[in-house]
Design a protein around this motif. Structure first.
Motif, PDB file in Angstrom:
ATOM      1  N   VAL A   1       0.840  -1.201   0.000  1.00  0.00           N
ATOM      2  CA  VAL A   1       0.000   0.000   0.000  1.00  0.00           C
ATOM      3  C   VAL A   1       0.873   1.249   0.000  1.00  0.00           C
ATOM      4  CG1 VAL A   1      -1.757   1.290   1.278  1.00  0.00           C
ATOM      5  CG2 VAL A   1      -1.821  -1.213   1.243  1.00  0.00           C
ATOM      6  N   LEU A   2       0.557   2.173  -0.888  1.00  0.00           N
ATOM      7  CA  LEU A   2       1.259   3.454  -0.896  1.00  0.00           C
ATOM      8  C   LEU A   2       0.698   4.322   0.221  1.00  0.00           C
ATOM      9  CD1 LEU A   2       3.222   5.471  -2.184  1.00  0.00           C
ATOM     10  CD2 LEU A   2       1.367   6.165  -3.721  1.00  0.00           C
ATOM     11  N   ALA A   3       1.531   4.552   1.251  1.00  0.00           N
ATOM     12  CA  ALA A   3       1.082   5.331   2.405  1.00  0.00           C
ATOM     13  C   ALA A   3       1.089   6.823   2.099  1.00  0.00           C
ATOM     14  CB  ALA A   3       1.970   5.040   3.613  1.00  0.00           C
ATOM     15  N   GLY A   4       1.953   7.232   1.170  1.00  0.00           N
ATOM     16  CA  GLY A   4       2.041   8.647   0.830  1.00  0.00           C
ATOM     17  C   GLY A   4       3.347   8.937   0.123  1.00  0.00           C
ATOM     18  N   THR A   5       3.479  10.148  -0.360  1.00  0.00           N
ATOM     19  CA  THR A   5       4.714  10.567  -1.028  1.00  0.00           C
ATOM     20  C   THR A   5       5.243  11.818  -0.340  1.00  0.00           C
ATOM     21  OG1 THR A   5       3.428  11.836  -2.636  1.00  0.00           O
ATOM     22  CG2 THR A   5       4.048   9.600  -3.260  1.00  0.00           C
ATOM     23  N   GLN A   6       6.553  11.894  -0.239  1.00  0.00           N
ATOM     24  CA  GLN A   6       7.205  13.083   0.305  1.00  0.00           C
ATOM     25  C   GLN A   6       8.208  13.571  -0.733  1.00  0.00           C
ATOM     26  OE1 GLN A   6       8.876  12.453   4.201  1.00  0.00           O
ATOM     27  NE2 GLN A   6       7.060  11.381   4.953  1.00  0.00           N
ATOM     28  N   TYR A   7       8.034  14.816  -1.162  1.00  0.00           N
ATOM     29  CA  TYR A   7       8.913  15.366  -2.191  1.00  0.00           C
ATOM     30  C   TYR A   7      10.168  15.962  -1.544  1.00  0.00           C
ATOM     31  CZ  TYR A   7       5.489  14.568  -5.807  1.00  0.00           C
ATOM     32  OH  TYR A   7       4.632  13.956  -6.691  1.00  0.00           O
ATOM     33  N   VAL A   8      11.297  15.639  -2.127  1.00  0.00           N
ATOM     34  CA  VAL A   8      12.581  16.090  -1.604  1.00  0.00           C
ATOM     35  C   VAL A   8      13.369  16.735  -2.740  1.00  0.00           C
ATOM     36  CG1 VAL A   8      12.675  14.329   0.201  1.00  0.00           C
ATOM     37  CG2 VAL A   8      13.623  13.824  -2.057  1.00  0.00           C
ATOM     38  N   PRO A   9      14.313  17.609  -2.396  1.00  0.00           N
ATOM     39  CA  PRO A   9      15.118  18.244  -3.450  1.00  0.00           C
ATOM     40  C   PRO A   9      15.866  17.202  -4.276  1.00  0.00           C
ATOM     41  CG  PRO A   9      15.403  19.385  -1.367  1.00  0.00           C
ATOM     42  CD  PRO A   9      14.652  18.126  -1.059  1.00  0.00           C
ATOM     43  N   SER A  10      15.718  17.283  -5.568  1.00  0.00           N
ATOM     44  CA  SER A  10      16.387  16.357  -6.481  1.00  0.00           C
ATOM     45  C   SER A  10      16.255  16.898  -7.900  1.00  0.00           C
ATOM     46  CB  SER A  10      15.767  14.962  -6.400  1.00  0.00           C
ATOM     47  OG  SER A  10      16.257  14.141  -7.452  1.00  0.00           O
ATOM     48  N   PRO A  11      17.273  16.721  -8.719  1.00  0.00           N
ATOM     49  CA  PRO A  11      17.154  17.163 -10.116  1.00  0.00           C
ATOM     50  C   PRO A  11      16.206  16.285 -10.924  1.00  0.00           C
ATOM     51  CG  PRO A  11      19.224  16.023  -9.778  1.00  0.00           C
ATOM     52  CD  PRO A  11      18.606  16.180  -8.429  1.00  0.00           C
ATOM     53  N   TYR A  12      15.808  15.153 -10.354  1.00  0.00           N
ATOM     54  CA  TYR A  12      14.983  14.194 -11.088  1.00  0.00           C
ATOM     55  C   TYR A  12      13.534  14.300 -10.616  1.00  0.00           C
ATOM     56  CZ  TYR A  12      19.725  12.496 -11.667  1.00  0.00           C
ATOM     57  OH  TYR A  12      21.063  12.415 -11.913  1.00  0.00           O
ATOM     58  N   SER A  13      12.710  14.924 -11.437  1.00  0.00           N
ATOM     59  CA  SER A  13      11.323  15.164 -11.060  1.00  0.00           C
ATOM     60  C   SER A  13      10.496  13.882 -11.118  1.00  0.00           C
ATOM     61  CB  SER A  13      10.712  16.206 -12.009  1.00  0.00           C
ATOM     62  OG  SER A  13       9.360  16.430 -11.711  1.00  0.00           O
ATOM     63  N   ASN A  14       9.725  13.647 -10.037  1.00  0.00           N
ATOM     64  CA  ASN A  14       8.809  12.497  -9.939  1.00  0.00           C
ATOM     65  C   ASN A  14       9.520  11.153 -10.088  1.00  0.00           C
ATOM     66  OD1 ASN A  14       6.271  13.713  -9.391  1.00  0.00           O
ATOM     67  ND2 ASN A  14       6.194  14.424 -11.506  1.00  0.00           N
ATOM     68  N   VAL A  15      10.748  11.098  -9.653  1.00  0.00           N
ATOM     69  CA  VAL A  15      11.505   9.851  -9.612  1.00  0.00           C
ATOM     70  C   VAL A  15      11.706   9.467  -8.144  1.00  0.00           C
ATOM     71  CG1 VAL A  15      13.728   8.744 -10.102  1.00  0.00           C
ATOM     72  CG2 VAL A  15      12.656  10.233 -11.807  1.00  0.00           C
ATOM     73  N   VAL A  16      11.500   8.181  -7.838  1.00  0.00           N
ATOM     74  CA  VAL A  16      11.618   7.719  -6.454  1.00  0.00           C
ATOM     75  C   VAL A  16      13.079   7.768  -6.010  1.00  0.00           C
ATOM     76  CG1 VAL A  16      11.272   5.770  -4.877  1.00  0.00           C
ATOM     77  CG2 VAL A  16       9.591   6.228  -6.682  1.00  0.00           C
ATOM     78  N   ILE A  17      13.304   8.442  -4.910  1.00  0.00           N
ATOM     79  CA  ILE A  17      14.651   8.575  -4.347  1.00  0.00           C
ATOM     80  C   ILE A  17      14.875   7.551  -3.237  1.00  0.00           C
ATOM     81  CG2 ILE A  17      16.270  10.157  -3.233  1.00  0.00           C
ATOM     82  CD1 ILE A  17      15.451  10.919  -6.096  1.00  0.00           C
ATOM     83  N   ASP A  18      13.831   7.231  -2.493  1.00  0.00           N
ATOM     84  CA  ASP A  18      13.974   6.282  -1.395  1.00  0.00           C
ATOM     85  C   ASP A  18      12.613   5.659  -1.089  1.00  0.00           C
ATOM     86  OD1 ASP A  18      15.172   4.793   0.558  1.00  0.00           O
ATOM     87  OD2 ASP A  18      15.610   6.476   1.903  1.00  0.00           O
ATOM     88  N   GLN A  19      12.642   4.489  -0.439  1.00  0.00           N
ATOM     89  CA  GLN A  19      11.424   3.781  -0.034  1.00  0.00           C
ATOM     90  C   GLN A  19      11.470   3.561   1.470  1.00  0.00           C
ATOM     91  OE1 GLN A  19      12.055   0.748  -2.971  1.00  0.00           O
ATOM     92  NE2 GLN A  19      13.035  -0.654  -1.515  1.00  0.00           N
ATOM     93  N   ILE A  20      10.375   3.906   2.148  1.00  0.00           N
ATOM     94  CA  ILE A  20      10.351   3.973   3.607  1.00  0.00           C
ATOM     95  C   ILE A  20       9.223   3.113   4.160  1.00  0.00           C
ATOM     96  CG2 ILE A  20      10.223   5.493   5.610  1.00  0.00           C
ATOM     97  CD1 ILE A  20      12.616   6.093   3.841  1.00  0.00           C
ATOM     98  N   VAL A  21       9.527   2.318   5.186  1.00  0.00           N
ATOM     99  CA  VAL A  21       8.525   1.557   5.925  1.00  0.00           C
ATOM    100  C   VAL A  21       8.739   1.827   7.409  1.00  0.00           C
ATOM    101  CG1 VAL A  21       7.715  -0.749   6.572  1.00  0.00           C
ATOM    102  CG2 VAL A  21       8.257  -0.258   4.193  1.00  0.00           C
ATOM    103  N   ASP A  22       7.686   2.208   8.097  1.00  0.00           N
ATOM    104  CA  ASP A  22       7.765   2.535   9.537  1.00  0.00           C
ATOM    105  C   ASP A  22       8.833   3.579   9.814  1.00  0.00           C
ATOM    106  OD1 ASP A  22       5.742   0.742  10.140  1.00  0.00           O
ATOM    107  OD2 ASP A  22       7.135  -0.939  10.412  1.00  0.00           O
ATOM    108  N   GLY A  23       8.933   4.545   8.924  1.00  0.00           N
ATOM    109  CA  GLY A  23       9.857   5.657   9.138  1.00  0.00           C
ATOM    110  C   GLY A  23      11.299   5.359   8.813  1.00  0.00           C
ATOM    111  N   LYS A  24      11.586   4.178   8.286  1.00  0.00           N
ATOM    112  CA  LYS A  24      12.976   3.800   8.000  1.00  0.00           C
ATOM    113  C   LYS A  24      13.112   3.258   6.580  1.00  0.00           C
ATOM    114  CE  LYS A  24      13.808   2.499  12.824  1.00  0.00           C
ATOM    115  NZ  LYS A  24      14.186   1.385  13.739  1.00  0.00           N
ATOM    116  N   HIS A  25      14.280   3.466   6.021  1.00  0.00           N
ATOM    117  CA  HIS A  25      14.589   2.914   4.695  1.00  0.00           C
ATOM    118  C   HIS A  25      14.470   1.398   4.733  1.00  0.00           C
ATOM    119  CE1 HIS A  25      16.808   2.072   0.971  1.00  0.00           C
ATOM    120  NE2 HIS A  25      17.473   1.178   1.677  1.00  0.00           N
ATOM    121  N   ILE A  26      13.938   0.819   3.673  1.00  0.00           N
ATOM    122  CA  ILE A  26      13.856  -0.637   3.579  1.00  0.00           C
ATOM    123  C   ILE A  26      14.531  -1.096   2.298  1.00  0.00           C
ATOM    124  CG2 ILE A  26      11.554  -0.523   2.507  1.00  0.00           C
ATOM    125  CD1 ILE A  26      10.995  -3.260   3.897  1.00  0.00           C
TER     126      ILE A  26
END
Length: 255
Positions: free
Chosen positions: A136-161
């Motif tokens: 389930v997609l819990a949500g998206t958080q946008y972060v500074p990156s030159p790559y628009s709408n590209v996934v930078i990281d994946q998080i479960v329970d507040g931590k990288h998985i």
């Protein structure tokens, strides 16, 4: 021996009587006894079972001269465990007394799947992959990156998985997604010799992302950064990834 006409007449009468009795009994068997024994023409309307719990079925069906058998068990996110999901025959079907109803129920524990690698995928592709894995997609958080709408990281329970880590179906995953504005360059700090947790915090503070790999052959203390790429002093744009190699087995560096 010579039979008189009257004797022949009696014989014929007896044969007719016997035949009449035989066919009469035969008709009674097929039209009265057999339908009564098999309850021919009688039927029971199958009630709705979906949404009921298995604990409720015994008394509910036995009072209607019906039985049930669990044919399948499936995990459904948000569904109460041991709840009837489907039935056959369907509600409203006509069946004979004592008929067995086959049901599928919701299971208690969700099955495990391996976490897919969503990093570097477009947001749309990542959403489709999550759905394909029953995550389930819990949500998206946008972060500074030159790559628009590209996934930078994946998080479960507040931590990288890490991709490949076992997760339960229905697990909520938050995606860190590039906003396309990270044109500023940052100097990469020296991470070698640091505990992994410190390296994560340091890189996060500079706006850079981290990709972790294990080195089980290293003699350094577990969880220590032993190598990095690019090297310290080089520059990356905000949101870009620094690869680090950490001493220890993969299970010792997941977070």
């Amino acid at each position: 021996m010579i039979f008189k006409a009257n004797s022949w007449k009696h014989i014929v009468i007896h044969v007719i009587i016997i035949a009449t009795l035989f066919f009469g009994l035969l008709a009674m068997f097929f039209y009265f006894y057999l339908p009564s024994a098999t309850k021919h023409g009688e039927s029971i309307t199958v009630p709705k079972l979906t949404g009921m719990t298995v604990a409720e079925l015994d008394e509910f069906l036995s009072s209607r001269n019906l039985r049930y058998q669990i044919n399948d068990s499936t995990y459904v996110s948000g569904s109460k465990p041991h709840t009837v999901l489907s039935q056959h025959p369907l509600e409203g079907s006509k069946v004979k007394d004592g008929r067995k109803i086959y049901i599928s129920v919701s299971s208690l524990n969700p099955p495990k799947v391996k976490m897919p690698n969503l990093v570097d995928l477009s947001l749309k592709s990542a959403e489709m992959m999550l759905k394909g894995y029953d995550l389930v997609l819990a949500g998206t958080q946008y972060v500074p990156s030159p790559y628009s709408n590209v996934v930078i990281d994946q998080i479960v329970d507040g931590k990288h998985i890490e991709h490949g880590a076992p997760v339960s179906k229905g697990t909520k995953v938050t995606l860190m997604v590039g906003n396309g504005t990270g044109t500023e360059e940052k100097e990469i700090p020296d991470l070698i010799g640091m505990p992994l947790d410190e390296a994560r915090v340091l890189l996060s503070g500079t706006g850079l992302s981290i990709s972790e790999k294990s080195d089980p052959e290293s003699t350094e203390p577990e969880g220590t950064v032993i190598r990095q790429k690019p090297a310290a002093g080089e520059k990356l744009k905000i949101g870009e990834i620094v690869d680090v190699w950490v001493a220890g087995q993969p299970t010792t560096i997941t977070h």
